[in-house]
Design a protein around this motif. Structure first.
Motif, mmCIF file in Angstrom:
data_model
loop_
_atom_site.group_PDB
_atom_site.id
_atom_site.type_symbol
_atom_site.label_atom_id
_atom_site.label_comp_id
_atom_site.label_asym_id
_atom_site.label_seq_id
_atom_site.Cartn_x
_atom_site.Cartn_y
_atom_site.Cartn_z
ATOM 1 N N LEU A 1 0.860 -1.021 0.113
ATOM 2 C CA LEU A 1 0.118 0.045 0.017
ATOM 3 C C LEU A 1 0.976 1.244 0.027
ATOM 4 C CD1 LEU A 1 -2.751 1.434 0.387
ATOM 5 C CD2 LEU A 1 -2.427 1.014 2.962
ATOM 6 N N LEU A 2 0.482 2.107 -1.069
ATOM 7 C CA LEU A 2 1.510 3.362 -1.076
ATOM 8 C C LEU A 2 0.486 4.346 -0.597
ATOM 9 C CD1 LEU A 2 3.993 4.725 -1.796
ATOM 10 C CD2 LEU A 2 2.711 5.170 -4.141
ATOM 11 N N ILE A 3 0.668 5.227 0.313
ATOM 12 C CA ILE A 3 0.071 6.459 0.696
ATOM 13 C C ILE A 3 0.825 7.633 0.430
ATOM 14 C CG2 ILE A 3 -1.357 7.516 2.618
ATOM 15 C CD1 ILE A 3 -0.067 4.320 3.524
ATOM 16 N N GLN A 4 0.003 8.412 -0.066
ATOM 17 C CA GLN A 4 0.708 9.788 -0.463
ATOM 18 C C GLN A 4 -0.426 11.235 0.058
ATOM 19 O OE1 GLN A 4 1.861 10.332 -4.554
ATOM 20 N NE2 GLN A 4 3.665 11.371 -3.934
ATOM 21 N N LYS A 5 0.262 11.980 0.546
ATOM 22 C CA LYS A 5 -0.659 12.989 0.942
ATOM 23 C C LYS A 5 -0.071 14.290 0.115
ATOM 24 C CE LYS A 5 -1.792 16.348 4.627
ATOM 25 N NZ LYS A 5 -1.462 16.647 6.153
ATOM 26 N N THR A 6 -1.367 14.841 -0.156
ATOM 27 C CA THR A 6 -1.192 16.198 -0.960
ATOM 28 C C THR A 6 -1.450 17.305 -0.407
ATOM 29 O OG1 THR A 6 -1.702 14.817 -3.064
ATOM 30 C CG2 THR A 6 -1.924 17.056 -3.342
ATOM 31 N N GLU A 7 -0.521 18.250 -0.205
ATOM 32 C CA GLU A 7 -0.822 19.547 0.569
ATOM 33 C C GLU A 7 -0.653 20.774 -0.323
ATOM 34 O OE1 GLU A 7 0.868 18.912 4.846
ATOM 35 O OE2 GLU A 7 2.213 19.512 3.584
ATOM 36 N N ASP A 8 -1.801 21.574 -0.683
ATOM 37 C CA ASP A 8 -1.739 22.769 -1.570
ATOM 38 C C ASP A 8 -1.164 22.547 -2.999
ATOM 39 O OD1 ASP A 8 -2.382 24.670 0.251
ATOM 40 O OD2 ASP A 8 -0.126 24.585 1.030
ATOM 41 N N GLN A 9 -1.929 21.130 -3.252
ATOM 42 C CA GLN A 9 -1.835 20.449 -4.658
ATOM 43 C C GLN A 9 -0.325 19.878 -5.221
ATOM 44 O OE1 GLN A 9 -3.749 22.593 -7.653
ATOM 45 N NE2 GLN A 9 -4.839 23.757 -6.272
ATOM 46 N N THR A 10 0.517 19.821 -4.017
ATOM 47 C CA THR A 10 1.793 19.016 -4.205
ATOM 48 C C THR A 10 1.984 17.894 -3.172
ATOM 49 O OG1 THR A 10 2.848 20.833 -2.888
ATOM 50 C CG2 THR A 10 2.722 21.467 -5.373
ATOM 51 N N SER A 11 3.013 17.135 -3.409
ATOM 52 C CA SER A 11 3.470 16.010 -2.355
ATOM 53 C C SER A 11 4.946 16.201 -2.746
ATOM 54 C CB SER A 11 2.531 14.890 -2.869
ATOM 55 O OG SER A 11 3.059 14.061 -1.968
ATOM 56 N N GLU B 1 8.400 13.545 -1.183
ATOM 57 C CA GLU B 1 8.815 11.957 -0.312
ATOM 58 C C GLU B 1 8.489 11.916 1.188
ATOM 59 O OE1 GLU B 1 12.814 9.346 -0.437
ATOM 60 O OE2 GLU B 1 12.367 10.473 -2.028
ATOM 61 N N GLU B 2 8.603 13.293 1.972
ATOM 62 C CA GLU B 2 8.156 13.184 3.240
ATOM 63 C C GLU B 2 6.570 12.990 3.452
ATOM 64 O OE1 GLU B 2 10.144 15.799 1.823
ATOM 65 O OE2 GLU B 2 11.908 14.767 2.351
ATOM 66 N N MET C 1 -6.992 5.156 10.360
ATOM 67 C CA MET C 1 -6.188 4.818 9.462
ATOM 68 C C MET C 1 -4.672 5.607 9.579
ATOM 69 S SD MET C 1 -8.459 5.006 6.141
ATOM 70 C CE MET C 1 -9.065 3.755 5.271
ATOM 71 N N LYS C 2 -4.693 6.854 9.755
ATOM 72 C CA LYS C 2 -3.412 7.506 10.041
ATOM 73 C C LYS C 2 -2.812 6.965 11.562
ATOM 74 C CE LYS C 2 -3.281 11.761 9.650
ATOM 75 N NZ LYS C 2 -3.720 13.411 9.643
ATOM 76 N N ASP C 3 -3.662 6.399 12.627
ATOM 77 C CA ASP C 3 -3.058 5.867 13.707
ATOM 78 C C ASP C 3 -2.263 4.385 13.327
ATOM 79 O OD1 ASP C 3 -3.339 8.189 15.137
ATOM 80 O OD2 ASP C 3 -5.527 7.334 15.949
ATOM 81 N N LEU C 4 -3.169 3.680 12.695
ATOM 82 C CA LEU C 4 -2.630 2.378 12.338
ATOM 83 C C LEU C 4 -1.536 2.353 11.575
ATOM 84 C CD1 LEU C 4 -3.408 -0.965 12.357
ATOM 85 C CD2 LEU C 4 -4.434 -0.493 10.340
ATOM 86 N N LEU C 5 -1.322 3.300 10.875
ATOM 87 C CA LEU C 5 -0.138 3.078 9.655
ATOM 88 C C LEU C 5 1.078 3.927 10.228
ATOM 89 C CD1 LEU C 5 -2.508 3.072 6.191
ATOM 90 C CD2 LEU C 5 -1.273 1.238 7.359
ATOM 91 N N GLU C 6 0.759 4.637 11.258
ATOM 92 C CA GLU C 6 1.690 5.335 11.979
ATOM 93 C C GLU C 6 2.131 6.758 10.924
ATOM 94 O OE1 GLU C 6 4.860 2.716 13.248
ATOM 95 O OE2 GLU C 6 3.409 1.743 14.402
ATOM 96 N N MET C 7 0.974 7.453 10.479
ATOM 97 C CA MET C 7 1.340 8.325 9.422
ATOM 98 C C MET C 7 1.447 9.614 10.155
ATOM 99 S SD MET C 7 -1.601 7.220 6.561
ATOM 100 C CE MET C 7 -1.919 8.762 5.893
ATOM 101 N N ASP C 8 2.488 10.404 10.111
ATOM 102 C CA ASP C 8 2.617 11.526 10.949
ATOM 103 C C ASP C 8 2.927 12.628 10.159
ATOM 104 O OD1 ASP C 8 5.171 11.018 9.547
ATOM 105 O OD2 ASP C 8 6.471 11.117 11.290
ATOM 106 N N PHE C 9 2.172 12.537 9.034
ATOM 107 C CA PHE C 9 1.799 13.664 8.029
ATOM 108 C C PHE C 9 0.375 13.882 7.664
ATOM 109 C CE2 PHE C 9 3.266 9.929 5.526
ATOM 110 C CZ PHE C 9 2.205 9.739 4.683
#
Length: 141
Positions: free
Chosen positions: A24-34, A36-37, A133-141
């Motif tokens: 599973l690949l999760i990617q956050k988009t902020e202000d229409q950009t993403s 590696e972090e 989901m964020k908690d389970l996957l330890e997503m800090d973003f």
């Protein structure tokens, strides 16, 4: 009992098999950009299946692609892309994916694995599921 047809027909998210994905690949988009972090890869099969279990059963309705894109531009979002093996093939679309807007709206672009379709979005917002989901996957973003 009354019944009738409606353009805004509700559906429920379902999966034939939740064990199809090895990554599973999760990617956050902020202000229409993403960046590696703002990207995380998960290969834990139990966690991947748990994510699919949480979204299974959500009530969705068809939405217009332009409306969906406008919503994605208006707020931050998380893209969840599932690979059949343990890696994504570049240039090839993911066999299953969905997007979660920051407000808890889920947008599905697939009916099932390898079955892309017109976008459907949840009728209700589910910020609680996004937080889990964020908690389970330890997503800090």
């Amino acid at each position: 009992m009354l019944s009738g047809c409606s353009e805004k027909k509700e559906e429920v998210v379902k999966f034939e098999d939740k064990s199809f994905s090895g990554m599973l690949l999760i990617q956050k988009t902020e202000d229409q950009t993403s960046s590696e972090e703002l990207t995380k890869m998960v290969t834990d099969q139990q966690k991947i299946e748990k994510i699919l279990t949480w979204v299974e059963g959500l009530n969705v309705k068809k939405t217009d692609a332009d409306y969906m894109l406008a919503e994605m531009k208006a707020q931050d979002s998380y893209s969840f892309s599932f690979a059949e093996g343990e890696k994504m093939e570049s240039g090839k679309p993911a066999p299953y994916s969905f997007v979660v807007l920051n407000d808890g709206t889920f947008i599905f672009t697939h009916k099932d694995v390898n079955s892309p379709q017109k976008p459907r979005m949840t009728i209700e917002k589910h910020k609680d599921i996004l937080k889990e989901m964020k908690d389970l996957l330890e997503m800090d973003f």
